[in-house]
Scaffold this active site. Structure first.
Site: not given
Length: 161
Positions: A17, A41, A91, A129
């Site tokens: 990040h 989440k 990614r 994360s």
């Protein structure tokens, strides 16, 4: 002044990040890192903690501001802030598919906003994360995955006794 929004849940911020934020700061005059609430989440850290983590991690990057954001669409938030772009890190191809849909939705809600995709550095392609939290919970070292300024805070919270 060219302003961009770097949105995310950042639970917690990783070096991946941070790399995207630094690169966005080279492209735009002002980068607003927006800690968004992801209703899908369950966060390990509060919005306030995440904002604090990001502020400490980006303190040496000129032009970066950090805010917690809730109850507003990203496209509307970008308009409120006068942003010309939303910057997202990618990614893998699977990230692109999801982010492309989001970019189209944001463009349909705010015709003046562009989405800029920055490819992650190859060293960070695997980093998320979620993976950092799992490694930490199970006693693995996360030192090279998170900014040094917040490493101990994350370990203190997540590491199993």
């Amino acid at each position: 002044m060219k302003i961009c929004i770097c949105p995310g849940s950042f639970d917690p911020i990783t070096v991946g990040h941070l790399d995207i934020i630094k690169r966005a700061a080279e492209l735009f005059d002002k980068v607003i890192v927006s800690v968004m609430i992801n209703s899908v989440k369950t966060a390990a850290f509060s919005v306030e903690e995440r904002v604090d983590f990001i502020r400490r991690s980006t303190a040496d990057i000129p032009g970066v501001e950090v805010e917690g954001v809730s109850d507003v669409l990203l496209a509307e938030y970008a308009k409120q802030k006068g942003a010309v772009a939303i910057v997202k890190g990618l990614r893998a191809v699977s990230d692109y598919e999801y982010e492309f849909q989001q970019a189209l939705m944001n463009k349909s809600l705010n015709a003046d906003i562009e989405t800029v995709f920055l490819m992650t550095d190859s060293e960070n392609m695997f980093l998320s994360s979620s993976a950092v939290k799992e490694v930490c919970r199970l006693g693995g070292s996360i030192e090279k995955f998170v900014p040094q300024a917040i490493h101990n805070d994350i370990v203190k919270r997540l590491k199993l006794k």
